[in-house]
Design a protein around this motif. Structure first.
Motif, short mmCIF file in Angstrom:
data_model
loop_
_atom_site.label_atom_id
_atom_site.label_comp_id
_atom_site.label_asym_id
_atom_site.label_seq_id
_atom_site.Cartn_x
_atom_site.Cartn_y
_atom_site.Cartn_z
N GLY A 53 3.67 9.89 16.19
CA GLY A 53 3.88 9.40 15.23
C GLY A 53 3.30 9.55 14.10
N LEU A 54 3.64 9.50 12.68
CA LEU A 54 3.08 9.92 11.86
C LEU A 54 2.96 8.81 10.63
CD1 LEU A 54 2.95 13.44 11.40
CD2 LEU A 54 3.27 12.68 9.20
N GLY A 55 1.69 8.72 9.81
CA GLY A 55 1.82 7.43 8.84
C GLY A 55 1.32 8.39 7.60
N LEU A 56 2.04 8.11 6.27
CA LEU A 56 1.74 8.66 5.14
C LEU A 56 1.36 7.83 4.09
CD1 LEU A 56 4.86 11.17 5.29
CD2 LEU A 56 2.43 11.69 5.67
N GLN A 57 0.71 8.10 3.18
CA GLN A 57 0.37 7.23 1.98
C GLN A 57 0.09 8.16 0.87
OE1 GLN A 57 -3.39 4.83 1.67
NE2 GLN A 57 -2.21 3.25 0.62
N HIS A 58 1.02 8.23 -0.23
CA HIS A 58 0.71 9.04 -1.51
C HIS A 58 0.94 10.67 -1.15
CE1 HIS A 58 -0.13 5.66 -3.64
NE2 HIS A 58 -1.09 5.35 -2.89
N ASP A 59 1.76 10.77 0.19
CA ASP A 59 1.97 12.21 0.71
C ASP A 59 0.91 12.71 1.19
OD1 ASP A 59 4.72 12.23 -0.44
OD2 ASP A 59 4.18 12.89 -2.28
N MET A 60 0.00 11.99 1.81
CA MET A 60 -1.39 12.40 2.64
C MET A 60 -1.18 11.73 3.97
SD MET A 60 -2.95 14.17 0.46
CE MET A 60 -4.66 14.24 1.26
N ILE A 61 -1.66 12.43 5.03
CA ILE A 61 -1.38 11.85 6.24
C ILE A 61 -2.58 10.76 6.63
CG2 ILE A 61 -1.76 12.25 8.91
CD1 ILE A 61 -0.36 14.96 8.20
N LEU A 62 -2.19 9.77 6.99
CA LEU A 62 -3.32 8.72 7.25
C LEU A 62 -3.49 8.59 8.69
CD1 LEU A 62 -1.96 5.45 5.36
CD2 LEU A 62 -3.80 6.93 4.97
N LYS B 225 0.81 -1.35 0.14
CA LYS B 225 -0.01 0.00 0.00
C LYS B 225 0.84 1.34 0.09
CE LYS B 225 -3.95 -2.23 2.22
NZ LYS B 225 -4.77 -2.22 3.30
N GLN B 226 2.35 1.20 0.03
CA GLN B 226 3.04 2.28 0.12
C GLN B 226 2.82 3.10 1.02
OE1 GLN B 226 5.81 2.78 -2.19
NE2 GLN B 226 5.47 0.78 -2.25
N ILE B 227 2.76 2.66 2.37
CA ILE B 227 2.55 3.58 3.47
C ILE B 227 3.64 3.51 4.32
CG2 ILE B 227 1.32 3.47 5.67
CD1 ILE B 227 -0.99 1.69 4.60
N TYR B 228 4.35 4.82 4.43
CA TYR B 228 5.40 5.13 5.08
C TYR B 228 4.99 5.87 6.61
CZ TYR B 228 7.71 4.55 0.62
OH TYR B 228 8.12 4.07 -0.50
N ALA B 229 6.04 5.75 7.32
CA ALA B 229 5.84 6.17 8.72
C ALA B 229 7.22 7.04 9.41
CB ALA B 229 5.33 5.27 9.71
N TYR B 230 6.97 7.82 10.11
CA TYR B 230 8.07 8.62 10.88
C TYR B 230 7.54 9.16 12.27
CZ TYR B 230 6.85 13.19 9.01
OH TYR B 230 6.23 14.28 8.89
N CYS B 231 8.62 9.49 12.97
CA CYS B 231 8.14 10.07 14.33
C CYS B 231 8.82 11.32 14.60
CB CYS B 231 8.61 9.14 15.48
SG CYS B 231 7.58 7.40 15.34
N THR B 232 8.32 12.10 15.39
CA THR B 232 9.20 13.23 16.13
C THR B 232 9.01 13.19 17.56
OG1 THR B 232 7.01 14.88 16.28
CG2 THR B 232 8.36 14.75 14.11
N ARG B 233 9.98 13.66 18.25
CA ARG B 233 9.98 13.77 19.63
C ARG B 233 10.84 15.19 20.10
NH1 ARG B 233 14.70 9.38 21.31
NH2 ARG B 233 16.55 10.38 20.41
N THR B 234 10.12 15.65 21.14
CA THR B 234 10.35 16.92 21.44
C THR B 234 10.28 17.12 23.00
OG1 THR B 234 8.10 17.75 21.31
CG2 THR B 234 9.42 18.16 19.37
#
Length: 125
Positions: A89-98, A68-77
């Motif tokens: 945590g953030l999930g993306l598919q086709h440059d759209m946030i899931l 499904k070409q789902i990517y993810a990354y995280c930020t910590r602050t």
């Protein structure tokens, strides 16, 4: 603009816990691109107080679902008012946030590499 609207909507729906990523996902790590960094900052602009972060880091981008070409990354602050790490945590598919999840368990995975995120720490209005 669409990205910002989706990010704001996702911020309103923060919830959920996830299991740590399998080894194959951890092996797919690549450093976050400049566009990923800037889009995240742009999405938060106007929703948080600039200059509030003492530390900011962004994780590698991982491929969660190849089909499904789902990517993810995280930020910590860390913030001036709270010295403990806060994770998103953030999930993306086709440059759209899931999804966007506060304290996503996958963000605590020791295999995940984090990088300094001065673009967020030094964000302006």
């Amino acid at each position: 603009m669409k990205f910002r609207s989706l990010a704001y909507a996702a911020l309103m729906a923060l919830a959920g816990c996830q299991a740590p990523a399998p080894q194959s996902v951890a092996d797919s790590q690549r450093p976050p691109s400049s566009s990923v960094r800037h889009e995240y900052v742009d999405a938060l602009r106007g929703t948080i107080k600039p200059g509030n972060f003492v530390k900011a880091e962004i994780s590698s981008v991982v491929l969660l679902n190849p089909e499904k070409q789902i990517y993810a990354y995280c930020t910590r602050t860390t913030e001036r008012s709270n010295p403990n790490w806060s994770y998103i945590g953030l999930g993306l598919q086709h440059d759209m946030i899931l999804y966007l999840r506060r304290n996503d368990d996958r963000c605590h995975d020791k295999r995940l590499r984090y990088y300094d995120f001065p673009e967020l720490r030094n964000m302006k209005y």
